[in-house]
Design a protein around this motif. Sequence first.
Motif, PDB file in Angstrom:
ATOM      1  N   ARG A  98       0.811  -1.215   0.000  1.00  0.00           N
ATOM      2  CA  ARG A  98       0.000   0.000   0.000  1.00  0.00           C
ATOM      3  C   ARG A  98       0.848   1.270   0.000  1.00  0.00           C
ATOM      4  NH1 ARG A  98      -5.161  -0.872   1.317  1.00  0.00           N
ATOM      5  NH2 ARG A  98      -5.505  -3.073   1.733  1.00  0.00           N
ATOM      6  N   PHE A  99       2.053   1.163   0.527  1.00  0.00           N
ATOM      7  CA  PHE A  99       2.903   2.344   0.562  1.00  0.00           C
ATOM      8  C   PHE A  99       3.884   2.368  -0.596  1.00  0.00           C
ATOM      9  CE2 PHE A  99       7.056   4.046   2.274  1.00  0.00           C
ATOM     10  CZ  PHE A  99       6.794   5.360   1.901  1.00  0.00           C
ATOM     11  N   CYS A 100       4.711   1.325  -0.747  1.00  0.00           N
ATOM     12  CA  CYS A 100       5.818   1.427  -1.701  1.00  0.00           C
ATOM     13  C   CYS A 100       5.607   0.605  -2.973  1.00  0.00           C
ATOM     14  CB  CYS A 100       7.136   1.053  -1.022  1.00  0.00           C
ATOM     15  SG  CYS A 100       7.353  -0.699  -0.743  1.00  0.00           S
ATOM     16  N   GLY A 101       4.532  -0.180  -3.040  1.00  0.00           N
ATOM     17  CA  GLY A 101       4.213  -0.881  -4.276  1.00  0.00           C
ATOM     18  C   GLY A 101       4.930  -2.199  -4.493  1.00  0.00           C
ATOM     19  N   THR A 102       5.846  -2.556  -3.603  1.00  0.00           N
ATOM     20  CA  THR A 102       6.569  -3.823  -3.744  1.00  0.00           C
ATOM     21  C   THR A 102       5.594  -5.003  -3.650  1.00  0.00           C
ATOM     22  OG1 THR A 102       8.484  -2.805  -2.692  1.00  0.00           O
ATOM     23  CG2 THR A 102       8.442  -5.211  -2.711  1.00  0.00           C
ATOM     24  N   ALA A 103       5.818  -6.040  -4.459  1.00  0.00           N
ATOM     25  CA  ALA A 103       4.931  -7.219  -4.413  1.00  0.00           C
ATOM     26  C   ALA A 103       4.970  -7.845  -3.018  1.00  0.00           C
ATOM     27  CB  ALA A 103       5.381  -8.234  -5.459  1.00  0.00           C
ATOM     28  N   LEU A 104       3.806  -8.254  -2.521  1.00  0.00           N
ATOM     29  CA  LEU A 104       3.722  -8.817  -1.170  1.00  0.00           C
ATOM     30  C   LEU A 104       3.903 -10.327  -1.239  1.00  0.00           C
ATOM     31  CD1 LEU A 104       0.688  -6.716   0.092  1.00  0.00           C
ATOM     32  CD2 LEU A 104       3.109  -6.383   0.659  1.00  0.00           C
TER      33      LEU A 104
ATOM     34  N   THR B 186      12.145 -11.181  12.048  1.00  0.00           N
ATOM     35  CA  THR B 186      11.413 -10.817  13.267  1.00  0.00           C
ATOM     36  C   THR B 186       9.910 -11.034  13.091  1.00  0.00           C
ATOM     37  OG1 THR B 186      13.093  -9.123  13.545  1.00  0.00           O
ATOM     38  CG2 THR B 186      11.165  -8.956  14.965  1.00  0.00           C
ATOM     39  N   TYR B 187       9.442 -10.782  11.872  1.00  0.00           N
ATOM     40  CA  TYR B 187       8.000 -10.864  11.622  1.00  0.00           C
ATOM     41  C   TYR B 187       7.521 -12.307  11.438  1.00  0.00           C
ATOM     42  CZ  TYR B 187       8.460  -5.842  10.838  1.00  0.00           C
ATOM     43  OH  TYR B 187       8.707  -4.512  10.996  1.00  0.00           O
ATOM     44  N   ALA B 188       8.448 -13.182  11.140  1.00  0.00           N
ATOM     45  CA  ALA B 188       8.076 -14.546  10.758  1.00  0.00           C
ATOM     46  C   ALA B 188       7.589 -15.388  11.935  1.00  0.00           C
ATOM     47  CB  ALA B 188       9.261 -15.227  10.069  1.00  0.00           C
ATOM     48  N   HIS B 189       7.938 -15.017  13.170  1.00  0.00           N
ATOM     49  CA  HIS B 189       7.608 -15.860  14.330  1.00  0.00           C
ATOM     50  C   HIS B 189       6.213 -15.629  14.887  1.00  0.00           C
ATOM     51  CE1 HIS B 189      11.759 -16.934  14.234  1.00  0.00           C
ATOM     52  NE2 HIS B 189      12.143 -15.693  14.435  1.00  0.00           N
ATOM     53  N   PHE B 190       5.592 -14.553  14.462  1.00  0.00           N
ATOM     54  CA  PHE B 190       4.327 -14.148  15.072  1.00  0.00           C
ATOM     55  C   PHE B 190       3.233 -15.215  14.919  1.00  0.00           C
ATOM     56  CE2 PHE B 190       0.301 -11.629  14.817  1.00  0.00           C
ATOM     57  CZ  PHE B 190       0.303 -11.163  16.123  1.00  0.00           C
ATOM     58  N   ALA B 191       3.149 -15.806  13.722  1.00  0.00           N
ATOM     59  CA  ALA B 191       2.044 -16.721  13.416  1.00  0.00           C
ATOM     60  C   ALA B 191       2.005 -17.944  14.340  1.00  0.00           C
ATOM     61  CB  ALA B 191       2.136 -17.162  11.952  1.00  0.00           C
ATOM     62  N   ASP B 192       3.168 -18.434  14.776  1.00  0.00           N
ATOM     63  CA  ASP B 192       3.192 -19.624  15.642  1.00  0.00           C
ATOM     64  C   ASP B 192       2.531 -19.339  16.983  1.00  0.00           C
ATOM     65  OD1 ASP B 192       4.511 -21.071  13.748  1.00  0.00           O
ATOM     66  OD2 ASP B 192       6.509 -20.483  14.481  1.00  0.00           O
ATOM     67  N   ARG B 193       2.797 -18.148  17.506  1.00  0.00           N
ATOM     68  CA  ARG B 193       2.254 -17.795  18.807  1.00  0.00           C
ATOM     69  C   ARG B 193       0.726 -17.647  18.722  1.00  0.00           C
ATOM     70  NH1 ARG B 193       3.836 -12.757  22.581  1.00  0.00           N
ATOM     71  NH2 ARG B 193       2.657 -13.439  24.402  1.00  0.00           N
ATOM     72  N   VAL B 194       0.256 -17.137  17.610  1.00  0.00           N
ATOM     73  CA  VAL B 194      -1.182 -16.968  17.410  1.00  0.00           C
ATOM     74  C   VAL B 194      -1.881 -18.332  17.450  1.00  0.00           C
ATOM     75  CG1 VAL B 194      -2.927 -16.264  15.721  1.00  0.00           C
ATOM     76  CG2 VAL B 194      -0.932 -14.808  16.144  1.00  0.00           C
ATOM     77  N   LYS B 195      -1.290 -19.315  16.777  1.00  0.00           N
ATOM     78  CA  LYS B 195      -1.891 -20.655  16.758  1.00  0.00           C
ATOM     79  C   LYS B 195      -1.940 -21.246  18.159  1.00  0.00           C
ATOM     80  CE  LYS B 195      -0.128 -21.513  12.149  1.00  0.00           C
ATOM     81  NZ  LYS B 195       1.076 -22.020  11.503  1.00  0.00           N
TER      82      LYS B 195
ATOM     83  N   HIS C 151      -9.042  -2.734   9.316  1.00  0.00           N
ATOM     84  CA  HIS C 151      -7.683  -2.239   9.561  1.00  0.00           C
ATOM     85  C   HIS C 151      -6.770  -2.758   8.460  1.00  0.00           C
ATOM     86  CE1 HIS C 151      -7.946  -1.365  14.156  1.00  0.00           C
ATOM     87  NE2 HIS C 151      -8.686  -0.552  13.431  1.00  0.00           N
ATOM     88  N   PHE C 152      -6.498  -1.908   7.495  1.00  0.00           N
ATOM     89  CA  PHE C 152      -5.681  -2.351   6.371  1.00  0.00           C
ATOM     90  C   PHE C 152      -4.192  -2.420   6.719  1.00  0.00           C
ATOM     91  CE2 PHE C 152      -9.274  -0.060   4.210  1.00  0.00           C
ATOM     92  CZ  PHE C 152      -9.902  -1.195   3.725  1.00  0.00           C
ATOM     93  N   SER C 153      -3.742  -1.502   7.601  1.00  0.00           N
ATOM     94  CA  SER C 153      -2.304  -1.376   7.852  1.00  0.00           C
ATOM     95  C   SER C 153      -1.994  -1.382   9.343  1.00  0.00           C
ATOM     96  CB  SER C 153      -1.780  -0.059   7.271  1.00  0.00           C
ATOM     97  OG  SER C 153      -2.143   0.091   5.925  1.00  0.00           O
TER      98      SER C 153
ATOM     99  N   VAL D 130      -2.604 -11.547   6.466  1.00  0.00           N
ATOM    100  CA  VAL D 130      -1.794 -10.335   6.642  1.00  0.00           C
ATOM    101  C   VAL D 130      -0.377 -10.576   6.125  1.00  0.00           C
ATOM    102  CG1 VAL D 130      -1.090  -8.552   8.270  1.00  0.00           C
ATOM    103  CG2 VAL D 130      -3.105  -9.945   8.757  1.00  0.00           C
ATOM    104  N   TYR D 131       0.113  -9.611   5.376  1.00  0.00           N
ATOM    105  CA  TYR D 131       1.466  -9.687   4.804  1.00  0.00           C
ATOM    106  C   TYR D 131       2.368  -8.626   5.430  1.00  0.00           C
ATOM    107  CZ  TYR D 131      -0.589 -12.533   1.095  1.00  0.00           C
ATOM    108  OH  TYR D 131      -1.231 -13.529   0.410  1.00  0.00           O
ATOM    109  N   VAL D 132       3.669  -8.852   5.327  1.00  0.00           N
ATOM    110  CA  VAL D 132       4.619  -7.793   5.665  1.00  0.00           C
ATOM    111  C   VAL D 132       5.436  -7.489   4.407  1.00  0.00           C
ATOM    112  CG1 VAL D 132       6.286  -9.476   6.618  1.00  0.00           C
ATOM    113  CG2 VAL D 132       6.477  -7.022   7.210  1.00  0.00           C
ATOM    114  N   CYS D 133       5.596  -6.207   4.125  1.00  0.00           N
ATOM    115  CA  CYS D 133       6.364  -5.797   2.941  1.00  0.00           C
ATOM    116  C   CYS D 133       7.857  -5.938   3.221  1.00  0.00           C
ATOM    117  CB  CYS D 133       6.027  -4.348   2.569  1.00  0.00           C
ATOM    118  SG  CYS D 133       7.059  -3.703   1.233  1.00  0.00           S
ATOM    119  N   GLU D 134       8.540  -6.617   2.323  1.00  0.00           N
ATOM    120  CA  GLU D 134       9.973  -6.868   2.544  1.00  0.00           C
ATOM    121  C   GLU D 134      10.814  -5.607   2.387  1.00  0.00           C
ATOM    122  OE1 GLU D 134       9.499  -9.500  -0.869  1.00  0.00           O
ATOM    123  OE2 GLU D 134      11.430  -8.766  -1.619  1.00  0.00           O
ATOM    124  N   ARG D 135      10.240  -4.565   1.831  1.00  0.00           N
ATOM    125  CA  ARG D 135      11.027  -3.371   1.558  1.00  0.00           C
ATOM    126  C   ARG D 135      10.815  -2.287   2.620  1.00  0.00           C
ATOM    127  NH1 ARG D 135      10.562   0.477  -3.337  1.00  0.00           N
ATOM    128  NH2 ARG D 135      12.517   1.657  -3.177  1.00  0.00           N
ATOM    129  N   CYS D 136       9.530  -1.999   2.961  1.00  0.00           N
ATOM    130  CA  CYS D 136       9.263  -0.919   3.922  1.00  0.00           C
ATOM    131  C   CYS D 136       8.732  -1.440   5.257  1.00  0.00           C
ATOM    132  CB  CYS D 136       8.284   0.093   3.325  1.00  0.00           C
ATOM    133  SG  CYS D 136       6.599  -0.542   3.182  1.00  0.00           S
TER     134      CYS D 136
END
Length: 430
Positions: free
Chosen positions: A26-32, A306-315, A238-240, A65-71
């Motif tokens: 949504r901000f920098c246009g990089t593919a998610l 850092t962002y990759a570990h979040f999903a395990d805790r949610v489960k 909540h988009f962002s 939910v995705y995280v942008c690798e650039r921004c």
Amino acid sequence: MATDLVVDPSATVGQESKTGRSSGCRFCGTALRHTFVDLGMSPLCESYVSSEQLNQMEAFYPLHVYVCERCFLVQLQEYVSPEAIFTDYAYFSSYSDSWLRHASKYVDEMVRRFGYNDRSYVVELASNDGYLLQYFVKKGIPCLGIEPAINVAQAAVEKGVPTLTKFFGEQTARELAAEGKLADLILANNALAQVPDVNDFVKGMKILLAPEGVVTVEFPHLIPLMEENQFDTIYHEHFSYFSFITAEKIFAAQGLVLFDVEELPTHGGSLRIFARHAEDDSKPVNSRAHELKQREIAGGLTRLETYAHFADRVKETKRKLLEFLIRAKREGKSVAGYGAPGKGNTLLNYCGIRSDFLDYTVDRNPYKQGKFLPGTHIPILHPDKIRETKPDYILILPWNLKKEIGQQLSYVAEWGGKLVVPIPEVEILA
Ligand SMILES: [Zn+2]
């Protein structure tokens, strides 16, 4: 820290695309390409169901939910048009006492710090039912609310808060600026996360802001969301989800500088950022802004791992909440909910909790009473129902208000009732 981000104008959110999906960040246009968390399919969390609608089909959308690798902007792709979400929005800010106190305190602080008076002009974006601007009105400070939800804007006008029923962005800002009224203060609380096109929204702020004006924006902070496992604050509306670092890049791209930041306890941990024109050197960037930025870098927010570990805790949280509910039900206990907030709907839909676990929930908002929670179809009743049915456990869905709700519900101790919060982990409150 990359400060050289270039915004690709062709990549701004693809609202016109046939699939309704955006092509990139949504901000920098990089593919998610990197998943932050996938909460499965969920209905719109504010689309409360009436009894007539109970037998009809209900729309579910991916909550991926995705995280942008650039921004490093954490974001949903756009599955639903903002018009579908916000034109008949059920959320009236004035139904929370603590939120009203927060608003009143903010107005006092801002007037003290920046000296606003009857010659100033304050504009609030997504001003809801006038919950905040009413305090500027009381002080005789001219203001304008901009609120897209018609029913909510109407409530503001009835309070005496001038309100324009519109979406805010570059176009609305140009129309207002053309009338010669630039704002000394622009504020937006819990709105930035909800705009599909953040670049257009922040550009509008730049256009509407007086040369020495101040913008304040509050949004849930990504650090507590991750550290305290607040995955239920993720919903289609909540988009962002912002870190300070990413917010700084988004404002910088429109010529605005963040010169101060406060960390607030609201919504489980929010930031209030203070922005000004890049050209305005009367307000230097202070130590709080520098310090938070350093803390985010040290906390790994500029590294994808850092962002990759979040999903395990949610489960794991889902498994723990279900364990608690299954045990309570096996023991023959009754469980009711308290509140019908958006976050409750993410939690209940993701965990598959329906009236097989929660008999009902209650809410003080009369707009929601008599309706049913989206997806799970748990009935929403008047708070008096709790005293009447004396449940053994009450699951507090707006856990961010657990102190206030705990006080309101202190009487459940009369029959040995216990309050339970689901986040960050299931906890039975003493
Ligand atoms: Zn990006």
